[in-house]
Design a protein around this motif. Sequence first.
Motif: not given
Length: 271
Positions: A79, A89-90, A92-94, A106-110
């Motif tokens: 996402r 910051v979560e 999965h925020d990579r 933010r590039y977020r990816d589980q």
Amino acid sequence: MPELPDVEGFRKVLVSCGQGRTIRRVDVRDAGVLHGTSGRRLRDALEGRRFTEPERHGKWLLAHTSGPTLLLHFGMTGRLLCARPDDAVEAHDRVLFTLSGDRQLRYRDQRKLRGLWLADDDAGLARVMGRQGPDALAVGRADFEAALSSRRGRIKTTLTDQSVLAGLGNLLADEILWRAGVHPRVRAGDLTDDERRRLYTHMRRTLRSAVTAGCVPPRDAWLTGHRDDPDPLCPRCGTHLRRTRLAGRGTVWCPRCQPDADGAGRGRNPP
């Protein structure tokens, strides 16, 4: 899995959050999402640059800057979000891009199945993206029909082949085939003129609706709204839906609305 409508939504996030803003800082929290580059190179290439107008082609987002282009592919769980630098910051925020004007992309990816690349020029873009067919949202009818008529594989596999048509994934392909009344196992080159016309028309309508929603919406009137039910029924005719796998992809169709691939009932409009 993010498909064309989701990535178009991410493009709009980049426009509203980042276009015209300077990249003040790049924070790589997980280098596992970087491909062909390192965290240091990404920072050196992008810090101080300005995001210009982004593009989307199929499932790829091209984040152009005043220097190189950042390419993003979202795999199954990626996402792109807009936040403020002081937001929590979560896990999965990579990768975080802190921008002028108190904004942060933010590039977020589980699952980290795809990620981020850098390209300095058109040749670099082509190397990263590989062979891409015309974008499914932009392709004209003649080019669409020509692409299908030259293929020998199953139509479901053809529609999801990014080198033939860029942007369609599993959910969209099943939805479009169901709406057009075409069985997923029919060979693309065996489609009638009427079937190709119906496919193009329903692809355009489905994409327009899905882009507005920002995803492939699980609406009650859509196949997508029922494909994961324990005992799924066709929202058009009430027939029990069937499941199979084509080229490793879970495939759902209605045996009444989508006649068998052997040609029985082919050429008629779906009920």
